[in-house]
Design a protein around this motif. Structure first.
Motif, PDB file in Angstrom:
ATOM      1  N   CYS B  23       0.846  -1.194   0.000  1.00 25.17           N
ATOM      2  CA  CYS B  23       0.000   0.000   0.000  1.00 25.17           C
ATOM      3  C   CYS B  23       0.877   1.239   0.000  1.00 25.17           C
ATOM      4  CB  CYS B  23      -0.911   0.023   1.221  1.00 25.17           C
ATOM      5  SG  CYS B  23      -1.824   1.573   1.424  1.00 25.17           S
ATOM      6  N   ASP B  24       0.633   2.141  -0.952  1.00 31.01           N
ATOM      7  CA  ASP B  24       1.275   3.458  -0.975  1.00 31.01           C
ATOM      8  C   ASP B  24       0.221   4.496  -0.596  1.00 31.01           C
ATOM      9  OD1 ASP B  24       3.034   1.851  -3.045  1.00 31.01           O
ATOM     10  OD2 ASP B  24       4.169   3.637  -2.452  1.00 31.01           O
ATOM     11  N   PRO B  25       0.298   5.060   0.595  1.00 28.23           N
ATOM     12  CA  PRO B  25      -0.727   6.030   1.012  1.00 28.23           C
ATOM     13  C   PRO B  25      -0.533   7.374   0.318  1.00 28.23           C
ATOM     14  CG  PRO B  25       0.988   5.909   2.664  1.00 28.23           C
ATOM     15  CD  PRO B  25       1.321   4.877   1.624  1.00 28.23           C
ATOM     16  N   PHE B  33      -4.588   2.418   7.345  1.00 23.75           N
ATOM     17  CA  PHE B  33      -5.479   1.352   7.790  1.00 23.75           C
ATOM     18  C   PHE B  33      -5.488   0.235   6.742  1.00 23.75           C
ATOM     19  CE2 PHE B  33      -7.700   3.950  10.980  1.00 23.75           C
ATOM     20  CZ  PHE B  33      -7.396   5.227  10.532  1.00 23.75           C
ATOM     21  N   TRP B  34      -5.656  -0.988   7.217  1.00 23.46           N
ATOM     22  CA  TRP B  34      -5.937  -2.133   6.353  1.00 23.46           C
ATOM     23  C   TRP B  34      -7.307  -2.700   6.721  1.00 23.46           C
ATOM     24  CZ3 TRP B  34      -3.261  -3.816   2.186  1.00 23.46           C
ATOM     25  CH2 TRP B  34      -1.918  -3.433   2.032  1.00 23.46           C
ATOM     26  N   TYR B  35      -8.080  -3.009   5.681  1.00 21.95           N
ATOM     27  CA  TYR B  35      -9.388  -3.639   5.842  1.00 21.95           C
ATOM     28  C   TYR B  35      -9.457  -4.857   4.924  1.00 21.95           C
ATOM     29  CZ  TYR B  35     -11.077   0.725   8.014  1.00 21.95           C
ATOM     30  OH  TYR B  35     -11.256   1.809   8.844  1.00 21.95           O
ATOM     31  N   GLN B  36     -10.296  -5.812   5.312  1.00 21.87           N
ATOM     32  CA  GLN B  36     -10.552  -6.994   4.499  1.00 21.87           C
ATOM     33  C   GLN B  36     -12.018  -6.978   4.072  1.00 21.87           C
ATOM     34  OE1 GLN B  36     -11.208 -10.856   6.481  1.00 21.87           O
ATOM     35  NE2 GLN B  36      -9.524 -11.688   5.264  1.00 21.87           N
ATOM     36  N   ASP B  86      -8.896 -16.953   3.234  1.00 16.25           N
ATOM     37  CA  ASP B  86      -8.232 -15.649   3.115  1.00 16.25           C
ATOM     38  C   ASP B  86      -8.615 -14.935   1.822  1.00 16.25           C
ATOM     39  OD1 ASP B  86      -5.119 -17.079   4.395  1.00 16.25           O
ATOM     40  OD2 ASP B  86      -6.894 -16.349   5.471  1.00 16.25           O
ATOM     41  N   SER B  87      -9.292 -15.623   0.924  1.00 15.26           N
ATOM     42  CA  SER B  87      -9.713 -15.018  -0.341  1.00 15.26           C
ATOM     43  C   SER B  87     -10.645 -13.847  -0.050  1.00 15.26           C
ATOM     44  CB  SER B  87     -10.421 -16.043  -1.226  1.00 15.26           C
ATOM     45  OG  SER B  87      -9.548 -17.072  -1.618  1.00 15.26           O
ATOM     46  N   ALA B  88     -10.260 -12.666  -0.523  1.00 20.12           N
ATOM     47  CA  ALA B  88     -11.012 -11.441  -0.249  1.00 20.12           C
ATOM     48  C   ALA B  88     -10.325 -10.293  -0.978  1.00 20.12           C
ATOM     49  CB  ALA B  88     -11.050 -11.153   1.258  1.00 20.12           C
ATOM     50  N   VAL B  89     -10.928  -9.120  -0.894  1.00 17.87           N
ATOM     51  CA  VAL B  89     -10.264  -7.898  -1.341  1.00 17.87           C
ATOM     52  C   VAL B  89      -9.658  -7.235  -0.114  1.00 17.87           C
ATOM     53  CG1 VAL B  89     -10.552  -5.633  -2.383  1.00 17.87           C
ATOM     54  CG2 VAL B  89     -11.811  -7.592  -3.302  1.00 17.87           C
ATOM     55  N   TYR B  90      -8.390  -6.887  -0.214  1.00 21.24           N
ATOM     56  CA  TYR B  90      -7.701  -6.224   0.889  1.00 21.24           C
ATOM     57  C   TYR B  90      -7.561  -4.748   0.528  1.00 21.24           C
ATOM     58  CZ  TYR B  90      -7.103 -10.771   2.852  1.00 21.24           C
ATOM     59  OH  TYR B  90      -7.373 -12.013   3.392  1.00 21.24           O
ATOM     60  N   LEU B  91      -8.192  -3.911   1.337  1.00 16.71           N
ATOM     61  CA  LEU B  91      -8.233  -2.471   1.101  1.00 16.71           C
ATOM     62  C   LEU B  91      -7.302  -1.750   2.053  1.00 16.71           C
ATOM     63  CD1 LEU B  91     -12.115  -2.167   0.899  1.00 16.71           C
ATOM     64  CD2 LEU B  91     -10.570  -1.750  -1.008  1.00 16.71           C
ATOM     65  N   CYS B  92      -6.625  -0.775   1.521  1.00 17.92           N
ATOM     66  CA  CYS B  92      -5.792   0.109   2.333  1.00 17.92           C
ATOM     67  C   CYS B  92      -6.426   1.498   2.309  1.00 17.92           C
ATOM     68  CB  CYS B  92      -4.394   0.144   1.741  1.00 17.92           C
ATOM     69  SG  CYS B  92      -3.255   1.283   2.561  1.00 17.92           S
ATOM     70  N   ALA B  93      -6.368   2.200   3.424  1.00 21.37           N
ATOM     71  CA  ALA B  93      -6.883   3.563   3.498  1.00 21.37           C
ATOM     72  C   ALA B  93      -5.880   4.425   4.258  1.00 21.37           C
ATOM     73  CB  ALA B  93      -8.239   3.596   4.201  1.00 21.37           C
ATOM     74  N   SER B  94      -5.835   5.697   3.930  1.00 14.54           N
ATOM     75  CA  SER B  94      -4.976   6.605   4.689  1.00 14.54           C
ATOM     76  C   SER B  94      -5.753   7.855   5.063  1.00 14.54           C
ATOM     77  CB  SER B  94      -3.712   6.964   3.912  1.00 14.54           C
ATOM     78  OG  SER B  94      -3.982   7.785   2.792  1.00 14.54           O
ATOM     79  N   SER B  95      -5.309   8.486   6.141  1.00 10.55           N
ATOM     80  CA  SER B  95      -5.911   9.756   6.529  1.00 10.55           C
ATOM     81  C   SER B  95      -4.805  10.710   6.952  1.00 10.55           C
ATOM     82  CB  SER B  95      -6.951   9.583   7.630  1.00 10.55           C
ATOM     83  OG  SER B  95      -6.362   9.148   8.817  1.00 10.55           O
ATOM     84  N   GLN B  96      -5.145  11.997   6.907  1.00 10.18           N
ATOM     85  CA  GLN B  96      -4.120  13.031   6.983  1.00 10.18           C
ATOM     86  C   GLN B  96      -3.543  13.216   8.366  1.00 10.18           C
ATOM     87  OE1 GLN B  96      -5.550  16.722   5.442  1.00 10.18           O
ATOM     88  NE2 GLN B  96      -3.508  17.484   5.003  1.00 10.18           N
ATOM     89  N   ALA B  97      -4.392  13.080   9.378  1.00  7.17           N
ATOM     90  CA  ALA B  97      -3.964  13.553  10.691  1.00  7.17           C
ATOM     91  C   ALA B  97      -4.183  12.485  11.746  1.00  7.17           C
ATOM     92  CB  ALA B  97      -4.718  14.827  11.041  1.00  7.17           C
ATOM     93  N   TYR B 105      -9.257   7.797   3.111  1.00  5.61           N
ATOM     94  CA  TYR B 105      -9.279   7.669   1.655  1.00  5.61           C
ATOM     95  C   TYR B 105      -8.796   6.269   1.300  1.00  5.61           C
ATOM     96  CZ  TYR B 105      -9.686  12.734   1.796  1.00  5.61           C
ATOM     97  OH  TYR B 105     -10.119  14.006   2.055  1.00  5.61           O
ATOM     98  N   PHE B 106      -9.599   5.582   0.489  1.00 10.58           N
ATOM     99  CA  PHE B 106      -9.311   4.188   0.188  1.00 10.58           C
ATOM    100  C   PHE B 106      -8.606   4.009  -1.145  1.00 10.58           C
ATOM    101  CE2 PHE B 106     -11.391   1.520   3.362  1.00 10.58           C
ATOM    102  CZ  PHE B 106     -12.122   2.454   4.060  1.00 10.58           C
ATOM    103  N   GLY B 107      -7.761   2.992  -1.209  1.00  6.10           N
ATOM    104  CA  GLY B 107      -7.191   2.546  -2.455  1.00  6.10           C
ATOM    105  C   GLY B 107      -8.132   1.612  -3.178  1.00  6.10           C
ATOM    106  N   PRO B 108      -7.738   1.130  -4.369  1.00  5.17           N
ATOM    107  CA  PRO B 108      -8.612   0.267  -5.167  1.00  5.17           C
ATOM    108  C   PRO B 108      -8.684  -1.165  -4.651  1.00  5.17           C
ATOM    109  CG  PRO B 108      -6.522   0.557  -6.282  1.00  5.17           C
ATOM    110  CD  PRO B 108      -6.489   1.458  -5.073  1.00  5.17           C
TER     111      PRO B 108
END
Lengths: 113, 115
Positions: B23-25, B33-36, B86-97, B105-108
């Motif tokens: 993940c590149d924030p 953050f990481w979400y499944q 474990d099959s799923a979409v793994y989402l990364c998100a970042s926030s400013q503060a 804000y989420f990645g694809p």
């Protein structure tokens, strides 16, 4: 029972209809409430963000929060085919939850011509 | 500017293989953050970083899951000995503060399929 409940749909409406999407939650400590839109094979994008009970409007979208009933809604006016997506409610800010968001399952919406 | 990016976008693994998801924030974002997200479900929290510190890993489903963010920017989620569940979409998100209420804000996402 999940902390956040959301009807998964699918929901199909004609173009121009008013759409109502809803979530209920059980954790009264949630402090902020969001609606995200997720297109197929994409990440969620933020649509609306509210802190308090009441209504918040942004263009064709209105978010409504009723903390006393633990119920939130998103209304979409004059729905368009481009609104076809999955809509996720999300909540956060509970003391023990840190900064994480707790999501509903998502409601799949299709707006037909 | 650029949003959150994730790689690879798709990953197929045989059961028992190890995988690493990147993940590149958004530049300058402190929180990550990481979400499944399982099929037909909403995202579920896995873990949270503030700069390089992993402050919450309560959502990691087992000790096969490991995340790191050594320099406070790029993060890697590693899954050892992958299982079909474990099959799923793994989402990364970042926030400013640092603030609790800051917008994420989420990645694809990375779609992981374990055969």
């Amino acid at each position: 029972q999940k902390e956040v409940e959301q009807d998964p749909g699918p929901l199909s409406v004609p173009e121009g209809a008013i759409v109502s999407l809803n979530c209920t939650y059980s954790n009264s400590a949630f402090q902020y409430f969001m609606w995200y839109r997720q297109y197929s094979r994409k990440g969620p994008e933020l649509l609306m963000y509210t802190y308090s009970s009441g209504n918040k409007e942004d263009g064709r979208f209105t978010a409504q929060v009723d903390k006393s009933s633990k119920y939130i809604s998103l209304f979409i006016r004059d729905s368009q085919p481009s609104d076809s997506a999955t809509y996720l409610c999300a909540m956060g800010g509970d003391t023990g939850g840190g900064n994480k968001l707790t999501f509903g399952t998502g409601t799949q919406l299709k707006v037909e011509l | 500017g650029a949003g959150v990016s994730q790689s690879p976008r798709y990953k197929v693994a045989k059961r028992g293989q190890d995988v690493a998801l990147r993940c590149d924030p958004i530049s300058g974002h402190v929180s990550l953050f990481w979400y499944q997200q399982a099929l037909g479900q909403g995202p579920e929290f896995l873990t949270y970083f503030q700069n390089e510190a992993q402050l919450d890993k309560s959502g990691l489903p087992s000790d096969r899951f490991f995340a790191e963010r050594p320099e406070g920017s790029v993060s890697t989620l590693k899954i050892q000995r992958t299982q079909q569940e474990d099959s799923a979409v793994y989402l990364c998100a970042s926030s400013q503060a640092y603030v609790r209420a800051d917008t994420q804000y989420f990645g694809p996402g990375t779609r992981l399929t374990v055969l």
